[in-house]
Design a protein around this motif. Structure first.
Motif, PDB file in Angstrom:
ATOM      1  N   PRO A  19       1.552  -1.363   0.056  1.00 51.67           N
ATOM      2  CA  PRO A  19      -0.260  -0.087   0.195  1.00 51.67           C
ATOM      3  C   PRO A  19       1.003   1.542  -0.289  1.00 51.67           C
ATOM      4  N   TYR A  20       1.897   0.669   0.659  1.00 52.19           N
ATOM      5  CA  TYR A  20       3.095   2.246   0.421  1.00 52.19           C
ATOM      6  C   TYR A  20       4.372   2.246  -0.837  1.00 52.19           C
ATOM      7  N   GLY A  21       4.184   1.323  -0.720  1.00 50.60           N
ATOM      8  CA  GLY A  21       4.992   1.148  -2.248  1.00 50.60           C
ATOM      9  C   GLY A  21       5.411  -0.252  -2.621  1.00 50.60           C
ATOM     10  N   HIS A  22       7.073  -0.280  -2.815  1.00 55.85           N
ATOM     11  CA  HIS A  22       7.836  -1.393  -3.355  1.00 55.85           C
ATOM     12  C   HIS A  22       9.267  -1.266  -2.853  1.00 55.85           C
ATOM     13  N   LEU A  23       9.475  -2.419  -3.128  1.00 55.06           N
ATOM     14  CA  LEU A  23      10.824  -2.872  -3.020  1.00 55.06           C
ATOM     15  C   LEU A  23      11.709  -2.560  -3.427  1.00 55.06           C
ATOM     16  N   ILE A  24      12.529  -2.214  -3.060  1.00 62.19           N
ATOM     17  CA  ILE A  24      13.843  -2.121  -4.519  1.00 62.19           C
ATOM     18  C   ILE A  24      15.429  -2.816  -3.744  1.00 62.19           C
ATOM     19  N   GLY A  25      15.838  -3.475  -5.069  1.00 58.27           N
ATOM     20  CA  GLY A  25      16.921  -4.187  -5.128  1.00 58.27           C
ATOM     21  C   GLY A  25      18.345  -3.125  -4.721  1.00 58.27           C
ATOM     22  N   SER A  26      17.907  -1.998  -6.070  1.00 58.96           N
ATOM     23  CA  SER A  26      18.350  -0.871  -6.205  1.00 58.96           C
ATOM     24  C   SER A  26      18.172   0.765  -6.473  1.00 58.96           C
ATOM     25  N   LEU A  27      18.995   2.039  -6.339  1.00 56.78           N
ATOM     26  CA  LEU A  27      17.954   2.295  -7.099  1.00 56.78           C
ATOM     27  C   LEU A  27      17.398   2.362  -8.654  1.00 56.78           C
ATOM     28  N   GLU A  28      18.616   1.438  -9.243  1.00 60.48           N
ATOM     29  CA  GLU A  28      17.924   1.804 -10.284  1.00 60.48           C
ATOM     30  C   GLU A  28      16.796   0.774 -11.346  1.00 60.48           C
ATOM     31  N   ALA A 116       5.785   0.506  11.234  1.00 57.00           N
ATOM     32  CA  ALA A 116       6.968   0.742  10.858  1.00 57.00           C
ATOM     33  C   ALA A 116       7.163  -0.973  10.679  1.00 57.00           C
ATOM     34  N   PHE A 117       8.274  -1.011   9.100  1.00 57.13           N
ATOM     35  CA  PHE A 117       8.952  -1.954   8.527  1.00 57.13           C
ATOM     36  C   PHE A 117      10.404  -1.886   8.666  1.00 57.13           C
ATOM     37  N   TYR A 118      10.807  -2.673   9.005  1.00 57.81           N
ATOM     38  CA  TYR A 118      12.158  -3.537   9.693  1.00 57.81           C
ATOM     39  C   TYR A 118      12.809  -4.894   8.194  1.00 57.81           C
ATOM     40  N   GLY A 119      13.533  -3.863   7.668  1.00 56.25           N
ATOM     41  CA  GLY A 119      14.394  -4.329   6.442  1.00 56.25           C
ATOM     42  C   GLY A 119      15.945  -4.959   6.946  1.00 56.25           C
ATOM     43  N   GLU A 120      16.172  -6.047   6.366  1.00 54.41           N
ATOM     44  CA  GLU A 120      18.142  -6.176   6.992  1.00 54.41           C
ATOM     45  C   GLU A 120      19.139  -5.579   6.605  1.00 54.41           C
ATOM     46  N   GLY A 121      18.782  -4.504   5.706  1.00 52.71           N
ATOM     47  CA  GLY A 121      18.979  -3.842   4.686  1.00 52.71           C
ATOM     48  C   GLY A 121      20.011  -4.024   3.714  1.00 52.71           C
ATOM     49  N   LYS A 122      19.564  -5.179   2.968  1.00 53.19           N
ATOM     50  CA  LYS A 122      19.491  -5.500   1.773  1.00 53.19           C
ATOM     51  C   LYS A 122      18.749  -4.929   0.170  1.00 53.19           C
ATOM     52  N   VAL A 123      17.687  -4.519   0.836  1.00 53.19           N
ATOM     53  CA  VAL A 123      16.294  -3.927  -0.352  1.00 53.19           C
ATOM     54  C   VAL A 123      15.955  -2.404   0.406  1.00 53.19           C
ATOM     55  N   GLY A 124      15.776  -1.751  -0.061  1.00 49.65           N
ATOM     56  CA  GLY A 124      15.154  -0.269   0.249  1.00 49.65           C
ATOM     57  C   GLY A 124      13.998  -0.464  -0.415  1.00 49.65           C
ATOM     58  N   VAL A 125      13.107   1.187  -0.189  1.00 47.37           N
ATOM     59  CA  VAL A 125      11.612   1.267  -0.691  1.00 47.37           C
ATOM     60  C   VAL A 125      12.023   2.603  -1.716  1.00 47.37           C
ATOM     61  N   CYS A 126      10.719   2.532  -2.297  1.00 50.45           N
ATOM     62  CA  CYS A 126      10.429   3.206  -3.602  1.00 50.45           C
ATOM     63  C   CYS A 126       9.089   3.057  -2.961  1.00 50.45           C
ATOM     64  N   LEU A 127       8.224   4.479  -2.248  1.00 53.39           N
ATOM     65  CA  LEU A 127       7.871   5.296  -2.125  1.00 53.39           C
ATOM     66  C   LEU A 127       7.052   5.844  -3.176  1.00 53.39           C
ATOM     67  N   ALA A 142      25.528   3.381  12.143  1.00 51.28           N
ATOM     68  CA  ALA A 142      25.752   4.866  10.828  1.00 51.28           C
ATOM     69  C   ALA A 142      25.681   3.996   9.285  1.00 51.28           C
ATOM     70  N   GLU A 143      24.752   4.175   8.412  1.00 50.56           N
ATOM     71  CA  GLU A 143      24.221   4.505   7.700  1.00 50.56           C
ATOM     72  C   GLU A 143      23.997   5.461   6.884  1.00 50.56           C
ATOM     73  N   LEU A 144      24.582   5.510   5.885  1.00 48.40           N
ATOM     74  CA  LEU A 144      24.649   5.975   4.667  1.00 48.40           C
ATOM     75  C   LEU A 144      23.093   5.824   3.600  1.00 48.40           C
ATOM     76  N   TYR A 145      22.203   6.253   3.477  1.00 48.50           N
ATOM     77  CA  TYR A 145      21.121   6.106   2.429  1.00 48.50           C
ATOM     78  C   TYR A 145      21.614   7.012   1.390  1.00 48.50           C
ATOM     79  N   THR A 146      21.225   6.491  -0.316  1.00 43.75           N
ATOM     80  CA  THR A 146      20.681   7.320  -0.666  1.00 43.75           C
ATOM     81  C   THR A 146      19.515   7.567  -1.498  1.00 43.75           C
ATOM     82  N   THR A 147      19.162   8.513  -1.939  1.00 44.79           N
ATOM     83  CA  THR A 147      17.790   8.985  -1.926  1.00 44.79           C
ATOM     84  C   THR A 147      17.180   9.275  -3.166  1.00 44.79           C
ATOM     85  N   ILE A 148      16.224   8.862  -3.833  1.00 48.10           N
ATOM     86  CA  ILE A 148      15.981   9.830  -4.805  1.00 48.10           C
ATOM     87  C   ILE A 148      14.441  10.631  -4.785  1.00 48.10           C
TER      88      ILE A 148
END
Length: 182
Positions: A19-28, A116-127, A142-148
């Protein structure tokens, strides 16, 4: 100082997050939908620990109130927004466990309706466009997030709520009652 509202934590799975978006394996893999302007990418750090003597957020953030809840430190958030020009993607660059807190589309945003959704860090989200969200939370260091998101003017194309300043609340994932290994 602020009253804490704990949100039940769920595993980040495509069927729960749909309902909120998609899981993504990369930003591309998938870019956010956009209705005005072009896509714009930037990076933002998030930290699991608070460092009151060495704040990481832009000093301007604290000009309104020096006690306001940080944007990117710790496991509590008060600033939530949605955008009217585009959706937004977040991807954990270093693969650290991450919590994403989201709400439905449109106004008003109510804490009891957030997830609230817990991800293991292998995927991101596309809202999806219009989905309430906050900065992702790094659960482990610390984590670095790339966002588009869209490149249209943020303030002109965003609706925001500041739970700490407006309602005396902070929102946090209930990690005490979540087992990431279950």
């Amino acid at each position: 100082m602020y009253k804490s509202v704990k949100i039940k934590v769920e595993r980040l799975r495509a069927e729960y997050f749909a309902p909120y978006g998609h899981l993504i394996g990369s930003l591309e893999e998938r870019k956010p939908d956009i209705v005005k302007g072009n896509h714009s990418s930037y990076e933002k750090h998030a930290y699991s620990e608070l460092t009151p003597d060495d704040r990481k957020d832009d000093p301007q953030w604290y000009e309104a109130d020096s006690n306001r809840t940080p944007l990117s430190e710790g496991l509590k958030r008060a600033h939530f927004a949605f955008h009217t020009d585009a959706g937004q993607s977040f991807f954990p660059v270093n693969g650290k466990p991450t919590v994403y807190i989201v709400g439905g589309v449109g106004e008003p945003l109510r804490p009891e309706e957030m997830r609230a959704f817990y991800g293991e860090g292998k995927v991101g989200v596309c809202l999806h466009m219009g989905v309430w969200h906050t900065m992702p939370m790094s659960v482990d260091g610390a984590e670095l997030y790339t966002t588009i998101r869209g490149d249209a003017d943020y303030h002109e194309h965003s609706v925001e709520v500041e739970f700490d300043m407006q309602q005396g609340l902070v929102i946090e994932p209930d990690l005490e009652n979540f087992d990431p290994n279950a």
